[in-house]
Write a protein that holds these residues in place. Structure first.
Motif, PDB file in Angstrom:
ATOM      1  N   TRP A 198       0.660  -1.225   0.053  1.00  0.00           N
ATOM      2  CA  TRP A 198       0.029  -0.014   0.015  1.00  0.00           C
ATOM      3  C   TRP A 198       0.929   1.269  -0.015  1.00  0.00           C
ATOM      4  CZ3 TRP A 198      -4.568   0.293  -1.683  1.00  0.00           C
ATOM      5  CH2 TRP A 198      -5.412  -0.667  -1.687  1.00  0.00           C
ATOM      6  N   ALA A 199       1.714   1.292   0.702  1.00  0.00           N
ATOM      7  CA  ALA A 199       2.674   2.479   0.947  1.00  0.00           C
ATOM      8  C   ALA A 199       3.321   2.728  -0.530  1.00  0.00           C
ATOM      9  CB  ALA A 199       4.013   2.105   2.212  1.00  0.00           C
ATOM     10  N   ASP A 200       3.633   1.835  -1.191  1.00  0.00           N
ATOM     11  CA  ASP A 200       4.352   1.722  -2.720  1.00  0.00           C
ATOM     12  C   ASP A 200       3.234   2.519  -3.600  1.00  0.00           C
ATOM     13  OD1 ASP A 200       6.783   0.921  -1.403  1.00  0.00           O
ATOM     14  OD2 ASP A 200       6.476  -0.989  -2.563  1.00  0.00           O
ATOM     15  N   TRP A 201       2.167   1.867  -3.441  1.00  0.00           N
ATOM     16  CA  TRP A 201       1.053   2.221  -4.359  1.00  0.00           C
ATOM     17  C   TRP A 201       0.741   3.610  -4.042  1.00  0.00           C
ATOM     18  CZ3 TRP A 201      -4.101   3.881  -4.211  1.00  0.00           C
ATOM     19  CH2 TRP A 201      -4.914   3.556  -5.129  1.00  0.00           C
ATOM     20  N   PHE A 202       0.477   3.977  -2.650  1.00  0.00           N
ATOM     21  CA  PHE A 202      -0.061   5.279  -2.696  1.00  0.00           C
ATOM     22  C   PHE A 202       1.225   6.279  -3.061  1.00  0.00           C
ATOM     23  CE2 PHE A 202      -3.288   3.832   0.096  1.00  0.00           C
ATOM     24  CZ  PHE A 202      -4.241   4.400  -0.299  1.00  0.00           C
ATOM     25  N   LYS A 203       2.359   5.679  -2.996  1.00  0.00           N
ATOM     26  CA  LYS A 203       3.682   6.701  -3.308  1.00  0.00           C
ATOM     27  C   LYS A 203       3.395   7.013  -4.736  1.00  0.00           C
ATOM     28  CE  LYS A 203       8.579   6.945  -2.381  1.00  0.00           C
ATOM     29  NZ  LYS A 203       9.623   6.193  -2.049  1.00  0.00           N
ATOM     30  N   ARG A 204       3.089   5.859  -5.473  1.00  0.00           N
ATOM     31  CA  ARG A 204       2.838   6.241  -7.112  1.00  0.00           C
ATOM     32  C   ARG A 204       1.747   7.150  -7.301  1.00  0.00           C
ATOM     33  NH1 ARG A 204       3.990   0.631  -6.970  1.00  0.00           N
ATOM     34  NH2 ARG A 204       1.981  -0.036  -7.342  1.00  0.00           N
ATOM     35  N   GLN A 205       0.988   7.232  -6.426  1.00  0.00           N
ATOM     36  CA  GLN A 205      -0.318   8.290  -6.554  1.00  0.00           C
ATOM     37  C   GLN A 205       0.089   9.422  -6.137  1.00  0.00           C
ATOM     38  OE1 GLN A 205      -2.869   6.387  -8.029  1.00  0.00           O
ATOM     39  NE2 GLN A 205      -1.581   4.722  -7.693  1.00  0.00           N
ATOM     40  N   GLY A 206       1.477   9.642  -5.502  1.00  0.00           N
ATOM     41  CA  GLY A 206       1.798  11.044  -5.231  1.00  0.00           C
ATOM     42  C   GLY A 206       1.353  11.172  -3.769  1.00  0.00           C
ATOM     43  N   GLU A 207       1.183  10.202  -2.924  1.00  0.00           N
ATOM     44  CA  GLU A 207       0.662  10.590  -1.484  1.00  0.00           C
ATOM     45  C   GLU A 207       1.690   9.986  -0.630  1.00  0.00           C
ATOM     46  OE1 GLU A 207      -2.384  11.282  -0.403  1.00  0.00           O
ATOM     47  OE2 GLU A 207      -3.956  10.339  -1.692  1.00  0.00           O
ATOM     48  N   GLN A 208       1.879  10.466   0.412  1.00  0.00           N
ATOM     49  CA  GLN A 208       2.602   9.823   1.432  1.00  0.00           C
ATOM     50  C   GLN A 208       1.599   9.147   2.515  1.00  0.00           C
ATOM     51  OE1 GLN A 208       4.818  12.428   4.076  1.00  0.00           O
ATOM     52  NE2 GLN A 208       5.857  10.667   5.225  1.00  0.00           N
ATOM     53  N   VAL A 209       1.915   8.176   3.001  1.00  0.00           N
ATOM     54  CA  VAL A 209       0.995   7.637   3.851  1.00  0.00           C
ATOM     55  C   VAL A 209       1.552   7.220   5.350  1.00  0.00           C
ATOM     56  CG1 VAL A 209      -0.524   5.353   4.278  1.00  0.00           C
ATOM     57  CG2 VAL A 209      -0.201   6.307   2.216  1.00  0.00           C
ATOM     58  N   PHE A 210       0.613   7.775   6.049  1.00  0.00           N
ATOM     59  CA  PHE A 210       0.956   7.350   7.794  1.00  0.00           C
ATOM     60  C   PHE A 210       0.453   6.287   8.104  1.00  0.00           C
ATOM     61  CE2 PHE A 210       1.941  11.706   6.819  1.00  0.00           C
ATOM     62  CZ  PHE A 210       3.197  12.026   7.409  1.00  0.00           C
ATOM     63  N   PHE A 211       1.103   5.102   8.614  1.00  0.00           N
ATOM     64  CA  PHE A 211       0.518   3.786   9.229  1.00  0.00           C
ATOM     65  C   PHE A 211       0.245   4.043  10.733  1.00  0.00           C
ATOM     66  CE2 PHE A 211       1.543   2.201   4.961  1.00  0.00           C
ATOM     67  CZ  PHE A 211       0.317   1.512   4.616  1.00  0.00           C
ATOM     68  N   THR A 212      -1.041   4.067  11.521  1.00  0.00           N
ATOM     69  CA  THR A 212      -0.868   4.080  12.733  1.00  0.00           C
ATOM     70  C   THR A 212      -1.711   2.957  13.338  1.00  0.00           C
ATOM     71  OG1 THR A 212      -3.074   5.255  12.739  1.00  0.00           O
ATOM     72  CG2 THR A 212      -0.968   6.398  12.883  1.00  0.00           C
ATOM     73  N   ASN A 213      -1.442   2.681  14.665  1.00  0.00           N
ATOM     74  CA  ASN A 213      -2.214   1.866  15.348  1.00  0.00           C
ATOM     75  C   ASN A 213      -2.710   2.693  16.631  1.00  0.00           C
ATOM     76  OD1 ASN A 213      -3.540   0.078  17.239  1.00  0.00           O
ATOM     77  ND2 ASN A 213      -1.802  -1.401  17.617  1.00  0.00           N
ATOM     78  N   ALA A 214      -3.980   3.383  16.371  1.00  0.00           N
ATOM     79  CA  ALA A 214      -4.229   4.435  17.420  1.00  0.00           C
ATOM     80  C   ALA A 214      -4.386   3.894  18.865  1.00  0.00           C
ATOM     81  CB  ALA A 214      -5.259   5.292  16.856  1.00  0.00           C
ATOM     82  N   GLN A 215      -5.009   2.450  18.786  1.00  0.00           N
ATOM     83  CA  GLN A 215      -5.299   1.899  20.119  1.00  0.00           C
ATOM     84  C   GLN A 215      -3.982   1.924  20.920  1.00  0.00           C
ATOM     85  OE1 GLN A 215      -8.127   1.257  21.578  1.00  0.00           O
ATOM     86  NE2 GLN A 215      -9.297   1.892  19.787  1.00  0.00           N
ATOM     87  N   GLN A 216      -2.941   1.371  20.306  1.00  0.00           N
ATOM     88  CA  GLN A 216      -1.579   1.239  21.023  1.00  0.00           C
ATOM     89  C   GLN A 216      -0.625   2.305  20.986  1.00  0.00           C
ATOM     90  OE1 GLN A 216      -1.385  -1.873  22.633  1.00  0.00           O
ATOM     91  NE2 GLN A 216      -3.555  -2.374  21.835  1.00  0.00           N
ATOM     92  N   GLY A 217      -0.910   3.310  19.880  1.00  0.00           N
ATOM     93  CA  GLY A 217      -0.162   4.434  19.804  1.00  0.00           C
ATOM     94  C   GLY A 217       1.149   4.232  18.730  1.00  0.00           C
TER      95      GLY A 217
END
Length: 293
Positions: A80-99
């Motif tokens: 997904w990170a690579d795919w979004f990068k190709r769309q010109g998007e930087q992605v932040f992955f989180t697990n908000a429950q654990q921080g």
């Protein structure tokens, strides 16, 4: 991927009035913000995309956050990170429950504030805290993310979708104010498959759907994913958990067979168990979407 035609879905009924109201409020509030944190579900990053959001945001800074990183594998996250990068998007992955991953989101948001205030100073204006808003579908983890960003519990965060109704600002620091907005789902979901995935992931807010149809469609979906990309998925999670292999059966027949095996033919109970097991991560790191080719 075609969903079996029986689901000619009024599979899901929704759109209570409060979402129309939430949408109106959100559009008003968006005028006041500098940066938008758009939160999606890492298991279904495409189905939790709200088609109106780009138009509402206009040219404001937007950070894309994929939450629930713990529910997909490292390998799928990278795809997904690579795919979004190709769309010109930087992605932040989180697990908000654990921080996990929240610090990076916080830093990126603060950095936007620095840019903003530099521009204000250049125009002879006083600096002010950057105003950010967290938006996304119901139940994708917006409230948990805000609680993590703030560092204390300020938002009622509940598994019951649609808990956040009112809009309110939370002061995070000298430099940052955050607006928590109610979850918004599109008024019309053209894509029934997206609706199905939202229901399976419980990201849909207050909607009525049939557990048995959804669970059967979920099994069909898993079978389709395994036919396409078995190498990036955990090994046959349904078979591992229930000692019953889904691959040669339809979702519907799988549900019936499993109910005979486990719950004396109680199909509703079986459907609920499958959905709950998936939502709690008992079926392993199982995404419901992979990046388009």
């Amino acid at each position: 991927m075609g969903i079996n035609q029986n689901y000619k879905l009024n599979l899901i009924q929704w759109y209570p009035g409060h979402i129309a109201k939430a949408e109106k409020n959100l559009k008003e509030q968006l005028k006041l913000v500098d940066v938008v944190l758009e939160v999606r579900d890492a298991r279904i990053p495409l189905s939790t995309f709200h088609p109106q959001i780009p138009q509402w945001i206009g040219n404001k800074k937007r950070l894309l956050v994929l939450n629930r990183l713990d529910m997909i594998s490292e390998q799928v996250r990278q795809l997904w990170a690579d795919w979004f990068k190709r769309q010109g998007e930087q992605v932040f992955f989180t697990n908000a429950q654990q921080g996990q991953g929240v610090t990076a989101v916080s830093k990126a948001t603060q950095a936007t504030g620095v840019e903003l205030n530099q521009r204000r100073r250049d125009r002879g204006m006083l600096p002010r805290p950057v105003r950010a808003v967290v938006i996304g579908f119901p139940n994708v983890g917006k409230s948990a993310l805000i609680n993590r960003l703030v560092g204390r519990r300020v938002v009622e965060s509940a598994a019951r979708p649609g808990v956040t109704r009112q809009l309110r600002w939370v002061r995070i620091s000298e430099d940052l104010e955050l607006l928590d907005a109610p979850g918004v789902i599109p008024a019309k979901l053209e894509d029934q498959e997206a609706g199905l995935k939202l229901a399976v992931c419980d990201d849909i807010g207050e909607a009525a759907y049939d557990n048995q149809l959804i669970a059967a469609a979920f099994v069909d979906l898993v079978n389709e994913l395994y036919a396409i990309a078995p190498d990036v998925l955990p090994e046959n999670p349904l078979r591992s958990r229930y000692d019953l292999d889904p691959t040669s059966s339809t979702g519907e027949s799988y549900l019936h067979n499993l109910s005979e095996l486990r719950h004396k033919g109680d199909v509703e109970r079986t459907a609920r168990q499958i959905l709950t097991d998936f939502r709690k991560g008992f079926l392993g790191t199982l995404p419901l979407e992979l990046p388009p080719n």
